[in-house]
Design an enzyme around this catalytic site. Sequence first.
Site, PDB file in Angstrom:
ATOM      1  N   GLY A 295      40.848  29.837  32.153  1.00 36.22           N
ATOM      2  CA  GLY A 295      40.388  28.801  33.080  1.00 36.22           C
ATOM      3  C   GLY A 295      39.343  29.370  34.009  1.00 36.22           C
ATOM      4  O   GLY A 295      38.281  28.790  34.232  1.00 36.22           O
ATOM      5  N   ALA A 296      39.651  30.554  34.562  1.00 39.55           N
ATOM      6  CA  ALA A 296      38.733  31.225  35.490  1.00 39.55           C
ATOM      7  C   ALA A 296      39.260  32.631  35.713  1.00 39.55           C
ATOM      8  O   ALA A 296      40.376  32.957  35.325  1.00 39.55           O
ATOM      9  CB  ALA A 296      38.661  30.462  36.810  1.00 39.55           C
ATOM     10  N   MET A 297      38.428  33.481  36.357  1.00 33.86           N
ATOM     11  CA  MET A 297      38.845  34.864  36.616  1.00 33.86           C
ATOM     12  C   MET A 297      38.389  35.295  38.000  1.00 33.86           C
ATOM     13  O   MET A 297      37.241  35.069  38.388  1.00 33.86           O
ATOM     14  CB  MET A 297      38.252  35.797  35.543  1.00 33.86           C
ATOM     15  CG  MET A 297      38.561  37.272  35.752  1.00 33.86           C
ATOM     16  SD  MET A 297      40.347  37.607  35.631  1.00 33.86           S
ATOM     17  CE  MET A 297      40.435  39.132  36.572  1.00 33.86           C
ATOM     18  N   GLU A 298      39.305  35.956  38.723  1.00 28.92           N
ATOM     19  CA  GLU A 298      39.119  36.263  40.139  1.00 28.92           C
ATOM     20  C   GLU A 298      38.307  37.523  40.426  1.00 28.92           C
ATOM     21  O   GLU A 298      38.669  38.315  41.295  1.00 28.92           O
ATOM     22  CB  GLU A 298      40.499  36.371  40.803  1.00 28.92           C
ATOM     23  CG  GLU A 298      41.362  37.553  40.353  1.00 28.92           C
ATOM     24  CD  GLU A 298      42.292  37.265  39.182  1.00 28.92           C
ATOM     25  OE1 GLU A 298      43.261  38.017  38.997  1.00 28.92           O
ATOM     26  OE2 GLU A 298      42.049  36.301  38.430  1.00 28.92           O
TER      27      GLU A 298
ATOM     28  N   HIS B 267      42.938  28.506  43.475  1.00 25.54           N
ATOM     29  CA  HIS B 267      43.750  29.558  42.839  1.00 25.54           C
ATOM     30  C   HIS B 267      42.971  30.879  42.817  1.00 25.54           C
ATOM     31  O   HIS B 267      43.465  31.919  43.245  1.00 25.54           O
ATOM     32  CB  HIS B 267      44.123  29.110  41.413  1.00 25.54           C
ATOM     33  CG  HIS B 267      44.806  30.134  40.572  1.00 25.54           C
ATOM     34  ND1 HIS B 267      46.131  30.043  40.212  1.00 25.54           N
ATOM     35  CD2 HIS B 267      44.350  31.274  39.994  1.00 25.54           C
ATOM     36  CE1 HIS B 267      46.463  31.085  39.457  1.00 25.54           C
ATOM     37  NE2 HIS B 267      45.389  31.845  39.304  1.00 25.54           N
ATOM     38  N   GLU B 268      41.725  30.813  42.334  1.00 23.09           N
ATOM     39  CA  GLU B 268      40.924  32.050  42.263  1.00 23.09           C
ATOM     40  C   GLU B 268      40.624  32.581  43.662  1.00 23.09           C
ATOM     41  O   GLU B 268      40.596  33.801  43.889  1.00 23.09           O
ATOM     42  CB  GLU B 268      39.624  31.807  41.492  1.00 23.09           C
ATOM     43  CG  GLU B 268      39.811  31.271  40.072  1.00 23.09           C
ATOM     44  CD  GLU B 268      40.814  32.037  39.227  1.00 23.09           C
ATOM     45  OE1 GLU B 268      40.899  33.276  39.360  1.00 23.09           O
ATOM     46  OE2 GLU B 268      41.525  31.405  38.426  1.00 23.09           O
TER      47      GLU B 268
ATOM     48  N   HIS C 192      43.396  34.611  45.044  1.00 22.08           N
ATOM     49  CA  HIS C 192      43.442  35.967  44.485  1.00 22.08           C
ATOM     50  C   HIS C 192      42.608  36.975  45.291  1.00 22.08           C
ATOM     51  O   HIS C 192      42.852  38.173  45.212  1.00 22.08           O
ATOM     52  CB  HIS C 192      42.894  35.975  43.052  1.00 22.08           C
ATOM     53  CG  HIS C 192      43.899  35.617  42.007  1.00 22.08           C
ATOM     54  ND1 HIS C 192      45.160  36.164  41.936  1.00 22.08           N
ATOM     55  CD2 HIS C 192      43.807  34.775  40.938  1.00 22.08           C
ATOM     56  CE1 HIS C 192      45.799  35.686  40.882  1.00 22.08           C
ATOM     57  NE2 HIS C 192      45.001  34.836  40.259  1.00 22.08           N
TER      58      HIS C 192
ATOM     59  N   GLU D 226      49.750  35.850  39.760  1.00 27.17           N
ATOM     60  CA  GLU D 226      49.501  34.519  39.211  1.00 27.17           C
ATOM     61  C   GLU D 226      50.388  33.463  39.860  1.00 27.17           C
ATOM     62  O   GLU D 226      49.934  32.381  40.215  1.00 27.17           O
ATOM     63  CB  GLU D 226      49.684  34.522  37.693  1.00 27.17           C
ATOM     64  CG  GLU D 226      48.666  35.379  36.956  1.00 27.17           C
ATOM     65  CD  GLU D 226      47.216  35.085  37.358  1.00 27.17           C
ATOM     66  OE1 GLU D 226      46.921  33.992  37.882  1.00 27.17           O
ATOM     67  OE2 GLU D 226      46.365  35.963  37.154  1.00 27.17           O
TER      68      GLU D 226
END
Length: 692
Positions: free
Chosen positions: A105-108, A139-140, A143, A162
């Site tokens: 979905g995405a990465m932090e 969410h990201e 993080h 997570e």
Amino acid sequence: GTLGTHEAETTKLWVFESTPTMSSYLTAICAGPYAEWHTEYANEDGRTVPMAMYCRQALAEAFAKDVDYLFDITKKGFAFYAKTWGVPYPYAKYDQIYVPEYNAGAMENIGMVTIRDQYVFESKVTDAYAERRVVTVLHELAHMWFGDYVTMKWWNDLWLNESFAEFTSTLATAEATEWKDAWATFSSGEKSWALRQDQLSTTHPIVAPINDLNDTYVNFDGITYAKGASVLKQLVFYVGREKFFKGINNYLNKHAYSNATLADLLAELELTSGRDLKAWSAQWLEQSGINTIATEVEENEDGTIRQLALRQSASAEHPVLRAHRLAVGFYNEDPETGKIVRTDQFELDVDGELTIVEAAAGKARPALILVNDDDLTYTKLRFDEKSLKFAAENLYRFDDALARSVIWLAFWDMTRDGELPAKRFIETSLAALATEHESTTFRYALAQISTTAWHYAAPADRAEVVEHVAAELFKLSQAAEAGSDEQFQLITAYLGYGEPGDAAFEANAKGLLDGSVKLDGLEIDNNFRWTIINALSAINAIGQSDIDAELAKRETTENREFALGARAVAGTAEAKEWAWNEALHNDELTNMQLESVARGFASTPRVDLAEPYAAKYFEVADWIWQNKTFHMAEALLEGLYPSYADPATLVDLGDAWLASHADADNALQRIVRGNVESSHRTLKVRDFNASL
């Protein structure tokens, strides 16, 4: 460097300042002719933090409409987290870059989050998906503190990053954005995922042992994200919100720019709350499985409650009873409005097998007793008989989105356990869809109705049930508010119920395409056109040349994926063979194209087309695992499973494969086992419905 013949190019030297201490997996470099937008944030520590967003040029026009909104969401997140944790955003900048062909979905990545560019909306999307984008952005961002500023020491604590980001992004969405019902979204979306995964034999403790690289991959699952976040929600209620966040503040300050463990976090929470979290952790984090809490009511002569008891049980495989801090709600009809509203609530600790709700004794028995009111713990629910009957008949009248979601999820759980008749679940759900406005609950209910109609209904009734659902969905979409999310979701769902030879369905779908069938306010935009084309292809009402002609009108990355999916979904043996071979052997396909072909292959709801692939699936599983990367193998093994084949066939073949693969990689076994167990469940539930 210089570029050969381009004499005008000069050498440029870029010097970057050193980064703060950071974990190696959080670095990323993105390059390309991206479209860009900039703003800045007045950070709580007095610094000005530059912010940017980027996307592909082809999507720039669509994205430009959303950029201000997404900057605003990001800034609300900055403020909410700084206030909630007492630590301002720690880094020098914050960029978000929407990238193509992204398998997550995405990465932090620190200061530059990569996000899948399916989150750039060129066509209308459901509110559920628009909200999911907001939760993903937050969410990201979470993080940056939890995962980046403090990083877990080893992958066995990965879940904490997570789960924490999932829990706090929902909290931020509910309290800092316009999506006030985010906890209903969480219940319908996240918890239903956790429930499904936690009842497979492949479930694992939230703190999972990590033995090899593949274990880290397969543990990015419904237990790590959804169950973990549900359990954190319970922990916050168990220790108290203020004490919880005080502990988080101490944890972040103590371990800034370094590594920490679960034990470090629990130690801080024990200090602020005074609760013993070692016992809590042993039950909730180190043991697998989900409990069931059933309501038992004894009444006095005058209809008041003599005793209200909560009976907790566990499965034979995971026989652990847990301590829960939860609320019990009483619901009754409001005579003024006719709505069903909460009239009383009791908070208590539930522990062991039997807990008496002392505060309920002597009170008038309500129409519904809802255990886990406000969805504060993680458990299966079983209602007392009167409450069950009342809720099944009146779900649509409940005023509160979260209460509806909790009840609906319990009904779904009973349906897939073969305890609530399929037809009853469908009737209750269709009635509730007429008045439901929480988009994610709506979306999941539609998916659950579909599974129930196609897979769980008694085989002798299936054709009639499917026809009934399709007719009701079409009626509901005509009655829905013009241009609304509900209208859009209902007509999209209706288009999934076509069967070859259904003249009325074909006429409706073609009419939507050519404008002779109109729903007020429904725009037939690019993506919706492809939804209709897909539906027509599935019933063989259009051919490959029509699909090609549609693609030629506007050939984009996205439309190429749609066209491949539409070809794969066609209701012919030739189309299935083409899709199967394409998915397995065409190495030119991108990840997204591969997923599109696999999805089209498996989603035609016909036993005759799926049946030949039951044996083939188990023959090719090992080859897929050996010859494809993990993500591609997972996409194929999940995507190509022919779930519309006869479940008895799938169960026989699947059990035999598993018996002969006891030594196969854990990750491979887990993927196949999950599929086979869903077929076991289908068989069991179908038999239950056939016996009624």
